[in-house]
Design an enzyme around this catalytic site. Structure first.
Site: not given
Ligand SMILES: Nc1ncnc2c1ncn2[C@@H]1O[C@H](COP(=O)(O)OP(=O)(O)OP(=O)(O)O)[C@@H](O)[C@H]1O
Ligand SMILES: [Mg+2]
Length: 1029
Positions: A97-98, A102, A147, A150-151, A348, A350
């Site tokens: 997660s994070g 996404t 996050n 977070s999805s 992700g 967690e």
């Molecule tokens: N390529 C990137 N460039 C800039 N910021 C990023 C990038 N990837 C992630 N982030 C930052 O990290 C945060 C978390 O990313 P994201 O929501 O994609 O995580 P996730 O893997 O989908 O988590 P979860 O499993 O909780 O959904 C985003 O809100 C963003 O602020």
């Molecule tokens: Mg996500």
């Protein structure tokens, strides 16, 4: 290139060097690194300038290893493979997660949208696909401790493309939403974004309509401690979401329905219950404050009493948690085969302080994804080398299949146990479920529980009694069993669903179809765990049919902060993600493999022997091909059914050669086609030309023929004309001859006949009749003339009219003769005297008629001659005596003074005296004017005695008579010359020495019409005669 872009090339390869390379790159903002075709993505936690349209263009249509590692390179590779090789693709994004899953999925989608086809329809589809993200995130994402976005649901999107790579649409599948978050959020976390977005972003008017307050603290469901997330603008996001809903295709009333539902959920959270004991001893719940209930009912169009009753009787059992519906996997079936690119973005892995059923499910899902990665990249690959007979030293790795088995095994897996417990009759609680696990799973090496038979955890105080722990691939997670049963059952009591179905709100009605009394289904619905397991299994099967592309997201720190590289955290992730093993397998193995048939099919055009058809076995064909292309032997190996290519470079080489060859082939096809086209065109032109020429020739010949024809006609007409004229001439001649002959003959015959018959005719009867007739006419004429003769007066102009035209000449002659005879008769009556008078008159007429204007007035005056009666008048005795002969004329004349031109009467003072006498012979000529004056000049012979004083200029009233008489004397006298009479308006007179010109001019009548005379100078004497009227 900072560090090493592809870990496969890392030397020496160790975990430390691996981490060091990652750190080096991360520190230089290089967040992407490859392991072969797998992309490792480090979350930068800050926006980097590497997602610009220029970057998109840079990576577009480029080979994977050509540019520095980027998520765009992977997306491009997947898209091109889908478009050009017709291979369905899936993009598997994993990480805790994070870690940035996404974000990565959105980047992939936006890249594909940017490079695929364009056009109004296509762009609309793209927009809809991209705009589905904000909507889904509003309702499915929330801030967690790990996050901020977070999805809380799994998402798999299949994007469909047509044969040319233009997107047609997408099918989005959702996986188990973390519903419990609606009613309860762990400390430091918050509810789904949509609630906060609505409250801060909606207009006052909208809020009023939804009966909401902007204040978050007014709602029990919205945790207070982290209602505001830094860097997250809920109000702006609300507008984005509303806009996105519109683009995706929500109608305005549908949006309103959704918002009403969101508001109703908030209201529902505020309804509080108080327990009340009923008289039969059972407990009942009563609603404390009914205002929120009322408003909620108004929003949803439900009768308050219905809902109140449903709540009062059942909610105690439901523990207020059964509110939202299950989001089942809506795996839409596509009928026609389209190219598909799947993008998987799940929640992700967690670990929270307090992990419940949701985390269990989430982590299970991640286990499965890790499994598929291991399956395909580590196990499958290695097994394949062995199977294909390629020399291979096995590489050890941790296979998490055992953990998956612990959870999903149909017989004794945790999910199966849970289901069993849920369905089991008798009292079932979360604790009985844990007991069951303790017995069934006690021996499992990844299962830990205090009360399990496995005595090693008996003293483990970190493991509470109501919990069990699983050693996941990514770490140990402690799950509290409380709520497992309920959440798995996921039951909504019929009273509630029926109450909801009664709502006068279409959306609510659709959400609770099981509430329809007509469709009462007594069968127990499948449990949440069962459903999830089934859908994950379907997903895995689906993924296995597609060409996988991996993005392995790594979270660099726990602080959600940029620039921090927490080595221990990353080392842990590198380990559990099996990245080192991945590198090792890649290094030892081959980058690309393909069965011989498609390989030969794809590259056979690179070798003359295999193109266009290879008759032997495919493998032999590939061998011939590789030999022909002189690919170094260490670059590839022949397996039993596949060829293995070690280096991507070799593959690129093959692809590049193929591309060139295709171009050549295309040129060849083009050449042949163009040749064919040109030839067809030429033949068509030739055919057309023949037709045109034929028509033209026909036309030209027609024209020529017409010209010749008309020329011929002209020549012919001339010739015919000439012939005709010749004939005509001959005919005419002939005719004349005939006529002549006829005439001659006629005359001859006439003569003959006359000769012969003369004796029979009265030969001169005609003439006699004629003569007689003429005679009669003449007689009649003359007799008529005699009777009508005019008078004998010579001046009578009458004469009878002519009676016969033929007597015209005779008639005129007769008139003349008659006139002459009449005049003769008249003259014969005259006496001698009278005769003389007439003779004079006649002479005067001869001299002056039509010559002098004075003449006409003199005609009627008789010439008296002796006006002074000289012989009788004693006054002129002397004068009379002076004259010997008979006085022809005596009259008073005026003499004009020679010096001044004055007129003087001659009879005054000189009466009876001879002033001057001029003998006739001295008189040479007389000059008179043409006008009506009486002036006359007597010109004397020069040198004569009478001419001493010069010529006489006189005037007389009887001028005509005087001159006539003078002339008669001249005419009758033989010894004298005839007196010349000069009639002109200008003549010269000799006055003594001077020759004076006497000039007659016409003047205005002055002093009673008298003539004035004036000597102008010694050369001119002007006589002004008044003009006669
Ligand atoms: N390529 C990137 N460039 C800039 N910021 C990023 C990038 N990837 C992630 N982030 C930052 O990290 C945060 C978390 O990313 P994201 O929501 O994609 O995580 P996730 O893997 O989908 O988590 P979860 O499993 O909780 O959904 C985003 O809100 C963003 O602020
Ligand atoms: Mg996500």
């Amino acid at each position: 290139m900072i560090g090493v872009g592809d870990m496969v090339l890392l030397e020496p390869l160790s975990e430390d060097s691996f981490l060091e390379n990652l750190k080096k790159r991360f520190d230089h903002s290089e967040i992407y690194t490859y392991i072969g075709s797998v992309v490792i993505s480090m979350n930068p936690y800050r926006s980097l300038p590497i997602y610009t349209p220029d970057k998109v263009e840079e990576y577009r249509n480029r080979n994977f290893y050509e540019l520095s590692p980027h998520i765009y390179a992977l997306a491009d590779e997947a898209y091109r493979s889908l478009r050009d090789q017709d291979k369905d693709q899936c993009i598997l994004i994993t990480g805790e997660s994070g870690a940035g899953k996404t974000e990565a999925s959105k980047l992939v989608m936006s890249y594909v949208a940017a490079v695929c086809g364009k056009g109004q329809e296509v762009n609309k589809v793209k927009e809809q696909l991209l705009q589905s993200n904000p909507v889904l995130e509003a309702f499915g994402n929330a801030k967690t401790v790990r996050n901020d976005n977070s999805s809380r649901f799994g998402k798999y999107m299949d994007i469909e493309f047509d044969f040319k790579g233009d997107p047609l649409g997408g099918v989005i599948s959702n996986y188990l939403l973390e519903k419990s978050r609606v009613v309860k959020q762990p400390r430091g976390e918050r509810n789904f974004h949509v609630f906060y977005q609505l409250l801060s972003g909606a207009s006052d008017d909208t809020l009023k309509k939804l009966r909401l307050h902007r204040d978050v603290s007014k709602y029990n469901y919205l945790s207070l401690d982290s209602a505001v997330v830094s860097g997250l603008d809920d109000a702006a996001n609300f507008r984005t979401v509303r806009n996105a809903m519109q683009i995706v295709g929500f109608m305005e009333d549908e949006v309103q329905s959704v918002l009403q539902l969101v508001a109703a959920v908030l209201k529902l959270g505020n309804i509080e219950f108080k327990p009340e004991s009923r008289c039969n001893g059972t407990d009942e719940s009563r609603i404390k404050d009914k205002n929120d209930l009322k408003e909620m009912c108004e929003l949803l169009g439900i009768e308050q009493s219905v809902l109140e009753r449903a709540f009062s009787y059942r909610t105690v059992e439901a523990k207020l948690e059964k509110v939202s519906t299950t989001l089942n996997v809506a795996q839409a079936q596509t009928k026609t085969r389209h190219k598909v690119m799947g993008v998987l973005d799940i929640y992700g892995f967690e670990i929270f302080e307090d992990n419940s059923f949701e985390q269990f499910i989430i982590n299970y899902c991640n286990e499965k994804l890790q499994q598929i990665f291991i399956e395909l990249t580590l196990r499958e690959e290695q097994e394949e080398y062995v199977r294909e007979g390629i020399e291979w030293t096995n590489i050890e790795y941790f296979n998490n299949a055992v953990i998956c088995d612990l959870i999903e095994n149909n017989k004794n897996g945790i999910l199966a146990m849970l289901d069993e417990e849920c369905l089991r009759p008798g009292t079932v609680t979360d604790e009985t479920f844990l007991d069951k696990l303790n017995t069934v799973c006690a021996e499992h090496q990844h299962f830990e529980s205090r009360l399990s038979k496995n005595s090693k955890f008996l003293t483990d105080h970190s493991l509470p009694h109501n919990c069990f722990r699983i050693q996941h691939y990514a770490g140990k997670v402690l799950y509290r069993v409380e709520g497992f049963m309920d959440k798995n059952n996921d039951l909504l009591y019929r009273d509630l669903s029926q109450a909801m179905y009664k709502a006068n709100h279409s959306l609510i009605k659709q959400l609770f179809p099981e509430g329809n009394p007509a469709k009462v289904n007594l069968k127990r619905p499948p449990t949440a765990g069962f459903q999830f397991r089934a859908s994950v299994s379907t997903l895995m099967k689906n993924l296995q049919t597609k060409n996988p592309n991996y993005i392995r997201c790594i979270k660099p720190n726990d602080k959600k902060a940029p620039h921090i590289f927490t080595e221990s955290l990353i080392r842990h992730q590198v380990r559990y993600l099996g990245l080192m093993e991945n590198v090792r397998v890649r290094r030892a193995g081959y980058a690309f493999r393909q069965t011989y048939e498609p390989c030969l099919e794809r590259y056979k055009m690179l070798c003359k022997r295999t193109w266009p058809h290879w008759r032997g076995r495919a493998r032999e064909g590939v061998e011939v091909l590789m030999a022909d292309l002189q690919v170094p032997a260490e670059e590839f190996s022949y397996g039993r059914s596949k060829i293995f290519i070690r280096n991507p470079r070799t593959l690129f080489f093959l692809e590049e050669r193929r591309r060139q060859c295709l171009q050549d082939l295309a040129t060849l096809i083009q050449k042949i086609y163009r040749g064919w086209k040109c030839r067809s065109h030429f033949l068509l032109l030739k055919k057309s030309q023949i037709v045109v020429a034929a028509w033209y020739r026909r036309y030209a010949q027609q024209k020529k023929y017409q010209r010749i024809k008309s020329a011929t006609t002209v020549v012919q007409s001339y010739a015919r004309g000439w012939q005709a004229r010749k004939l005509l001439r001959e005919l005419k001649y002939q005719k004349r001859c005939e006529e002549a002959a006829t005439t001659i003959a006629a005359y001859w015959h006439g003569t003959q006949v006359r000769r012969e018959y003369r004796k029979f005719f009265r030969a001169h009867a005609g003439k006699k009749i004629y003569d007689f007739t003429i005679q009669r006419i003449m007689q009649k004429y003359f007799l008529g003339l005699r009777n009508n003769l005019p008078s004998m007066s010579p001046i009578d102009k009458n004469w009878p009219a002519r009676t016969y035209l033929f007597l015209d000449g005779a008639h005129a002659e007769l008139r003349r003769i008659f006139h002459l005879w009449r005049c003769k008769k008249y003259r014969s009556q005259f006496t001698e005297e009278r005769k003389a008078v007439y003779e004079e008159k006649l002479e005067a007429s001869e001299i002056f008629k039509d010559k002098k204007a004075l003449y006409p007035s003199s005609v009627s005056q008789p010439f008296k001659g002796d006006y002074l009666e000289i012989s009788k008048n004693p006054k002129y005795q002397k004068l009379n005596n002076a004259v010997d002969e008979k006085v022809l004329l005596a009259d008073v004349v005026n003499k004009i003074n020679r010096a001044n031109g004055k007129v003087r009467k001659m009879n005054k003072g000189l009466q009876g005296q001879v002033k001057a006498s001029v003998p006739l012979p001295d008189l040479t000529s007389v000059s008179v004017s043409t006008q009506s004056d009486g002036f006359f000049a007597l010109k004397l012979k020069e040198g004569s005695a009478s001419a001493v004083k010069g010529d006489f200029l006189l005037s007389s009233e009887h001028l005509i008579e005087i001159i006539t008489k003078l002339h008669r004397i001249g005419a009758t006298a033989t010894d004298r010359e005839q007196l010349s009479i000069d009639i002109s308006d200008e003549f010269l007179v000799q006055f003594k020495q001077d020759k004076v010109c006497v000039k007659f001019v016409q003047g205005a009548p002055k002093n009673g019409n008298s003539v004035s005379c004036k000597r102008k100078n010694n050369r001119l004497l002007e006589v002004s005669v008044p003009a006669t009227a």
